[in-house]
Design a protein around this motif. Structure first.
Motif, PDB file in Angstrom:
ATOM      1  N   GLY A  20       0.948  -1.549   0.049  1.00  0.00           N
ATOM      2  CA  GLY A  20      -0.085  -0.098  -0.049  1.00  0.00           C
ATOM      3  C   GLY A  20       0.990   1.124  -0.014  1.00  0.00           C
ATOM      4  O   GLY A  20       2.101   1.189  -0.178  1.00  0.00           O
ATOM      5  N   ALA A  21       0.032   2.312   0.303  1.00  0.00           N
ATOM      6  CA  ALA A  21       0.702   3.630   0.066  1.00  0.00           C
ATOM      7  C   ALA A  21       1.219   4.526   1.232  1.00  0.00           C
ATOM      8  O   ALA A  21       1.555   5.456   1.406  1.00  0.00           O
ATOM      9  CB  ALA A  21      -0.007   4.688  -0.501  1.00  0.00           C
ATOM     10  N   SER A  22       0.617   3.725   2.536  1.00  0.00           N
ATOM     11  CA  SER A  22       0.816   4.329   3.582  1.00  0.00           C
ATOM     12  C   SER A  22       2.381   4.452   4.051  1.00  0.00           C
ATOM     13  O   SER A  22       3.072   3.620   3.396  1.00  0.00           O
ATOM     14  CB  SER A  22       0.040   3.688   4.955  1.00  0.00           C
ATOM     15  N   ARG A  23       2.486   5.533   4.987  1.00  0.00           N
ATOM     16  CA  ARG A  23       3.959   5.674   5.426  1.00  0.00           C
ATOM     17  C   ARG A  23       4.449   4.496   6.108  1.00  0.00           C
ATOM     18  O   ARG A  23       3.928   3.750   7.034  1.00  0.00           O
ATOM     19  CB  ARG A  23       3.874   6.888   6.725  1.00  0.00           C
TER      20      ARG A  23
END
Lengths: 216, 216, 216, 216
Positions: free
Chosen positions: D207-210
């Motif tokens: 995913g794109a989360s930190r």
DNA sequence: CATGAATGAGTCTTCATTCAT
DNA sequence: GATGAATGAAGACTCATTCAT
């Protein structure tokens, strides 16, 4: 006599004739089924179990296939009339006419698939205005027909069997009467040709009016 | 009576009918000239001085134009036979038949351009084997014709004017006889319809054989 | 204040708008049923219960109807994202994104007939090579979309919620993920938009890999 | 082994295949340029340097050309996934997936002209409501795709590499993620496929989360 | 401004004919 | 001479657009 050089050419000619006939037979069937315009060269070739190109080796155009068919059947039909070479041909007008009509009806019956569509292409077009569409050959053909019928009628007038009406009108009348019964032939499979011929002649000669004391 | 609300719709219907007729008239001419297959929608449109698309606003296919024409002319031809509404219609069989035939010949003469090609599309196909190609409507039309002729013949038999032959055969005979002279009508421009009708009837009734003492 | 001069114009505008909307609604339905090319102006007019000409009083070409529709729905969809005017909009990145996505999904669901075909016309075409076929306006529209998504992503990066990847790639990723679930919306009638939004966001944020000890 | 009798048929088949391919290649280009509806058979024929009729010797309708193209490219794309026959195929889930995705991206890149329009014709339509317009074959094709993606996802779940979410949702997510980057491929000429594949997989998995402390 | 018939450019498709093998 | 695929001219039909009412 040297037969050898003859052999191959003869076989060749036979082969050519076989192809030609196969094509014409196939065309007769396909034209009858779909009409001239609905019939594709492809269909004819398939039915004859040959290739499209082969059709063109025997006929230069689609039109020519129809023409050849018309030619052949017209000739066949007329041959039924020309009785000169028949020994058993009756001499008296009525029986002779009856014999001729019966033969014609039989011929039409045999090739009814074709005659059903020949109509659409002026074979029976009679005196229709010679349109630009009727090919010269077509007109000739019709004229031949007309001549044959006129000859018959003129014979009848000469022999005193027919009323001396206008020969042209009478020949058309004969044609029309025959046609009326030919159409029945086309419709039915096993039409009684002899009976139809008799009825055709009877009506042609005496009409439909109530008969009085006249002996048939 | 308020006519105003009627005006526009009426005009519209009139306009529709005018276009429809213009198309049919143009088609009649073009079909006669080139035959059905040779006639392009474009030709018809041009002759009618309208656009191609307009033809399709009135007929959904080329076939339908021909059908409509057949319908219209068939109806017109049959109308010539139905004499019920005519006061001056003769009562006796022969003069009545003659009048009918004369009217039909005149009608055909008037629309000969069309009848010349109608022939090619089974209008007169008579009892031809109902091929898959003859549309259902076409068959119906032919049947209507047949019925009208049969009715005439049956009248004649009932009145004692005709020999009690098979009505079907007689009606075909009548049709064939008429057809023979119709074709003359088609060929000639100013054919003497009356004389043709007389000759048609005469041959239909008494045939072509040499007349003896029978009063004509 | 003189309201009178306002009244008629206002009514007129209302009338215009009603027609316009009726046309767009009809077009949405017909485009969805038959696709843009399969839809005839006639069909749209019929569905809107107006005349063909009327469509042309509101749109100068068929293309314009589609454009207007794209415009309207695009605008509607973007309006779901722009949350500035909403007081109850969450401030944190994730709930805010989730709210936005949920609203978008709901909007698409409502207009799914349209979005099903919009796809075919480049609404979601993403970075597809700008072909000559894509109208300038279409490209603009796509760019607007892209900008909105990029803004969201940049917000996320700025807030530290998203990994500082290439913003362009991330925005495409967000779009692709949404699209995957939008398509489900299109297929189903009563899809649970909320659940879908949650799943979308969850996958967007954390991907599909096996979660270890990380708190969701 | 007698090769002679084989020669002609073999050549013929080759010739057929060459024409077929020439047509498909031309169609791919023309469709890409003008879209399916904007592409005239004439255009395709010209580009393939053949006659219009020849196109119809190989495909019976314009639609069939598109279908064949879809068929061919779909098959080609799927072939990139099916790795069973590759010896060097990695065994672990991630590298294997990455290899597959890289191959697909490369394939799409190679045929990007086509894929740009395939999109418009439902190739990627995903779960869109099966409209009456989507041909049965189209649906089948989409289903095949779906199945392939689902199989991949299920593998991943089984191996413990993926979170045991709904396999359907995950396969859509994978598709959507890929699609996001495929579109980039379409736009750019010399896209770095390998890098894209890595990014695709990375986002798909995590995913794109930190990212916190998790090892990439 | 609504209406709906007229318009005609545009395109798919057919099929007679050709020709390389 | 047989073969059958290639050819391309020709024509039916569609449908966006116009315009008189």
């Amino acid at each position: 006599m040297n037969l050898v050089p003859d052999r191959l050419p003869r076989r060749r000619d036979e082969a050519r004739a076989m192809f030609r006939n196969a094509i014409l037979d196939a065309a007769e069937a396909v034209f009858a089924e779909r009409g001239f315009h609905g019939a594709r060269i492809q269909d004819i070739a398939e039915r004859a179990r040959i290739a499209v190109g082969t059709v063109y080796n025997h006929f230069s155009q689609k039109d020519d296939v129809l023409s050849a068919l018309l030619e052949e059947r017209t000739e066949g039909l007329l041959a039924q009339v020309r009785a000169d070479d028949r020994e058993d041909e009756p001499a008296a007008f009525r029986p002779r006419l009856e014999a001729r009509v019966a033969r014609m009806l039989a011929y039409v019956q045999k090739h009814r698939a074709f005659f059903a569509i020949a109509n659409e292409h002026g074979l029976f077009a009679g005196a229709v205005a010679p349109s630009a569409r009727a090919s010269a050959r077509n007109l000739e053909r019709m004229e031949t027909f007309r001549a044959v019928f006129r000859a018959i009628v003129e014979e009848g007038i000469a022999s005193g069997d027919l009323e001396p009406f206008d020969a042209d009108a009478l020949s058309r009348f004969l044609g029309g009467t025959m046609r009326a019964f030919v159409l029945t032939s086309l419709a039915q499979d096993g039409a009684d040709v002899r009976a139809q011929a008799t009825m055709t002649i009877d009506l042609f000669l005496y009409g439909a009016s109530r008969r009085r004391k006249r002996a048939k």
